[in-house]
Design an enzyme around this catalytic site. Structure first.
Site, mmCIF file in Angstrom:
data_model
loop_
_atom_site.group_PDB
_atom_site.id
_atom_site.type_symbol
_atom_site.label_atom_id
_atom_site.label_comp_id
_atom_site.label_asym_id
_atom_site.label_seq_id
_atom_site.Cartn_x
_atom_site.Cartn_y
_atom_site.Cartn_z
ATOM 1 N N ILE A 100 0.856 -1.173 0.000
ATOM 2 C CA ILE A 100 0.000 0.000 0.000
ATOM 3 C C ILE A 100 0.898 1.231 0.000
ATOM 4 C CG2 ILE A 100 -1.769 1.244 1.308
ATOM 5 C CD1 ILE A 100 -2.594 -1.524 0.143
ATOM 6 N N THR A 104 -4.549 -1.698 -10.023
ATOM 7 C CA THR A 104 -5.446 -2.763 -10.494
ATOM 8 C C THR A 104 -5.590 -3.803 -9.401
ATOM 9 O OG1 THR A 104 -5.858 -4.404 -12.209
ATOM 10 C CG2 THR A 104 -3.555 -3.965 -11.703
ATOM 11 N N HIS A 105 -6.832 -4.271 -9.238
ATOM 12 C CA HIS A 105 -7.157 -5.150 -8.108
ATOM 13 C C HIS A 105 -7.981 -6.340 -8.616
ATOM 14 C CE1 HIS A 105 -7.942 -6.183 -3.944
ATOM 15 N NE2 HIS A 105 -9.204 -6.387 -4.277
ATOM 16 N N ASP A 146 -6.181 5.964 -3.190
ATOM 17 C CA ASP A 146 -6.351 7.033 -2.200
ATOM 18 C C ASP A 146 -5.726 6.560 -0.891
ATOM 19 O OD1 ASP A 146 -8.153 5.305 -1.031
ATOM 20 O OD2 ASP A 146 -9.896 6.597 -1.307
HETATM 21 C C1 GRF Z 1 -2.918 -9.078 -10.497
HETATM 22 O O1 GRF Z 1 -4.063 -9.901 -10.494
HETATM 23 C C2 GRF Z 1 -3.070 -7.913 -9.565
HETATM 24 O O2 GRF Z 1 -4.332 -7.365 -9.541
HETATM 25 C C3 GRF Z 1 -2.756 -8.594 -8.250
HETATM 26 O O3 GRF Z 1 -1.663 -9.436 -8.544
HETATM 27 C C4 GRF Z 1 -1.719 -9.803 -9.915
HETATM 28 C C5 GRF Z 1 -0.422 -9.397 -10.552
HETATM 29 O O4 GRF Z 1 -0.190 -10.102 -11.726
HETATM 30 N N1 GRF Z 1 -2.501 -7.645 -7.207
HETATM 31 P P1 GRF Z 1 1.090 -9.793 -12.623
HETATM 32 O O5 GRF Z 1 2.299 -9.690 -11.714
HETATM 33 O O6 GRF Z 1 0.843 -8.518 -13.363
HETATM 34 O O7 GRF Z 1 1.197 -10.972 -13.564
#
Ligand code: GRF
Length: 202
Positions: free
Chosen positions: A94, A110-111, A143
């Site tokens: 974080i 991205t999550h 955020d």
């Molecule tokens: C993704 O699903 C991301 O959202 C999560 O870990 C994964 C990372 O995949 N936090 P990569 O390292 O981009 O292959």
């Protein structure tokens, strides 16, 4: 307009970074990856960046005496590239409020879940354990909270009978990569406005 400058932060395999590197090879995409950085050594993500002649930096969390020291070091490295956008692409830490407040540009994360469901580091496992029928991926602005920032884009993935964490995560990543690439490209080319939590990309 010159391409928007992206600094991409990774912790792992880096398939999202690879997808961004492929997209940015096309000048029409509107953005370029000016640096890729990791919080630990040995990430596949930085290998991909090196292969694309993108500068890389490891700001190894374990080598700093305090969290604040690491925050400051990361801020210094990122800021040196004057990014227009920082992209956390599988970055497993974080970012501190101090980093976000001082970096001088927006930060996108991205999550692997449909936020606000299942924030945190074990989103895929938590969604499976809860028994949801649909989960997915979310691209959002960072955020001060944990996966709480304004949502920019989401994509859904159906959970299948017999899924385990690995199989479900692979299918999520298959939609997450194009979602991230599309979203970052639109932000770079068109900008955005934010009203409350509502993000609009014109
Ligand atoms: C993704 O699903 C991301 O959202 C999560 O870990 C994964 C990372 O995949 N936090 P990569 O390292 O981009 O292959």
């Amino acid at each position: 307009m010159p391409p928007r400058r992206l600094v991409v932060l990774v912790s792992g395999a880096g398939s999202n970074l690879r997808a961004l590197l492929e997209a940015t090879a096309d000048p029409a995409y509107g953005a370029q990856v000016v640096a890729a950085m990791a919080d630990r050594p040995g990430t596949g993500g930085l290998d991909a960046a090196r292969g694309a002649d993108v500068p890389t930096k490891v700001v190894d969390f374990d080598r700093y005496p305090t969290r604040a020291d690491w925050d400051d070091a990361l801020l210094g490295e990122v800021s040196a590239y004057a990014p227009d956008l920082v992209v956390c692409a599988g970055f497993l830490r974080i970012l501190a409020a101090g980093f976000l407040d001082r970096v001088g540009c927006a930060v996108v994360n991205t999550h692997p879940a449909l936020l606000p469901a299942f924030p945190g580091a074990h989103a895929v496992r938590d969604a499976l354990a809860y028994g949801v029928a649909v989960t997915g991926a979310t691209v959002h602005f960072a955020d001060h909270g944990v996966d709480t920032g304004p949502i920019i884009a989401q994509a859904a993935v159906a959970v299948r009978d017999g899924d385990d964490e690995a199989s479900l995560h692979e299918r999520i990543k298959a939609v997450e990569r194009p979602l991230l690439v599309d979203t970052v490209g639109r932000l770079a080319r068109r900008g955005w406005s934010l009203h409350g939590r509502k993000v609009t990309v014109p």
